[in-house]
Design an enzyme around this catalytic site. Structure first.
Site, mmCIF file in Angstrom:
data_model
loop_
_atom_site.group_PDB
_atom_site.id
_atom_site.type_symbol
_atom_site.label_atom_id
_atom_site.label_comp_id
_atom_site.label_asym_id
_atom_site.label_seq_id
_atom_site.Cartn_x
_atom_site.Cartn_y
_atom_site.Cartn_z
ATOM 1 N N SER A 110 61.288 77.308 47.199
ATOM 2 C CA SER A 110 61.893 78.045 46.152
ATOM 3 C C SER A 110 63.231 77.558 45.879
ATOM 4 O O SER A 110 63.811 77.269 46.876
ATOM 5 C CB SER A 110 61.623 79.520 46.306
ATOM 6 N N TYR A 113 63.253 87.206 51.098
ATOM 7 C CA TYR A 113 62.714 86.251 50.813
ATOM 8 C C TYR A 113 63.557 84.824 50.853
ATOM 9 O O TYR A 113 62.942 83.784 51.105
ATOM 10 C CB TYR A 113 62.054 86.411 49.121
#
Length: 253
Positions: A138, A151
């Site tokens: 990501s 995250y």
């Protein structure tokens, strides 16, 4: 054993994983589609086979050692491609109030899940003589943002894992590729993050004319995996045109 190259895709029950499984099957791979939800895997395999592709469903929980060992035992031969896609985000809380259980779950899925599956399948990847490991990361792997501490921390760790693995496998016939998507609109990512709150999930994409779709990332997976094996795309960062950075997104309304 089979002459058809084998691709293992984790987290294949929806989103990027399902799209990657479909695309790789169209590319000629025998796809081993893994996830926890058997009924979704069955539907995915049926769709792939209806389109003329080859696929096998193997129910796997990447957070469970025994389940991952069973996956490795179920693979019918040398593995040409492993797509470590299983992962996800939970919550958007600041660090001072973030739930430790959510952070643990994100780390266990994104990081330790990648570790477990990679360790289990590395002998089969090496046995192929030209193996490829793709890690779906990501843009959070290199840019923190408010509310994304858990995250981002997990994705930073996943990046460290991929980079270390590439160094350690140098000289062996397995390449390591990281794909870092920005804003991708899938049916479940934001819904899972916000514990089923559809309004909060929808707000993430509100006013963004064309966020990336799962198929866009599947296209990237296909491209990096089908380059000549001496070509290693270390890291591919891909965002929608509307997103210049984590904190800079053009919205029409």
């Amino acid at each position: 054993m089979t002459d058809t190259p084998i691709a293992v895709v984790t987290g294949a029950s929806s989103g990027i994983g399902a799209a990657s499984a479909r695309r790789l099957a169209a590319d000629g791979f025998h796809v081993i589609a893994t996830a926890r939800r058997a009924e979704r895997l069955t539907a995915l395999v049926a769709r792939i086979e209806a389109a003329g592709g080859r696929a096998t469903a193997v129910v796997t929980d990447v957070t469970d050692d025994a389940s991952v060992r069973a996956l490795a035992e179920a693979v019918p031969g040398p593995v040409t491609l492993l797509v470590n896609n299983a992962g996800g985000a939970l919550g958007l809380d600041p660090v001072e109030s973030g739930a430790v259980a959510d952070w643990q779950r994100m780390y266990d899925t994104n990081v330790l899940g990648t570790l477990r599956v990679t360790q289990a399948l590395l002998p089969a990847l090496e046995a192929s003589g030209a193996g490829t490991i793709v890690v779906i990361g990501s843009t959070a792997a290199f840019t923190p943002y408010e509310g994304g501490g858990g995250y981002a921390a997990a994705k930073h760790a996943q990046t460290a894992l991929a980079g270390t693995l590439r160094l350690e496998l140098n000289g062996r016939p397995v390449r390591v590729i990281e794909i870092d998507p920005g804003m991708v609109r899938t049916e479940e990512f934001s819904l899972t993050r916000f514990d089923g709150d559809a309004a909060r999930a929808e707000a993430v994409y509100r006013g963004v004319a064309e966020p990336l779709l799962a198929e866009d990332i599947a296209d990237c997976v296909s491209w990096v995996a089908t380059r000549p094996h001496h070509v290693n795309v270390d890291r591919l960062v891909v965002r929608p045109l509307a997103q210049a950075a984590q904190h800079k997104v053009h919205r029409t309304s």
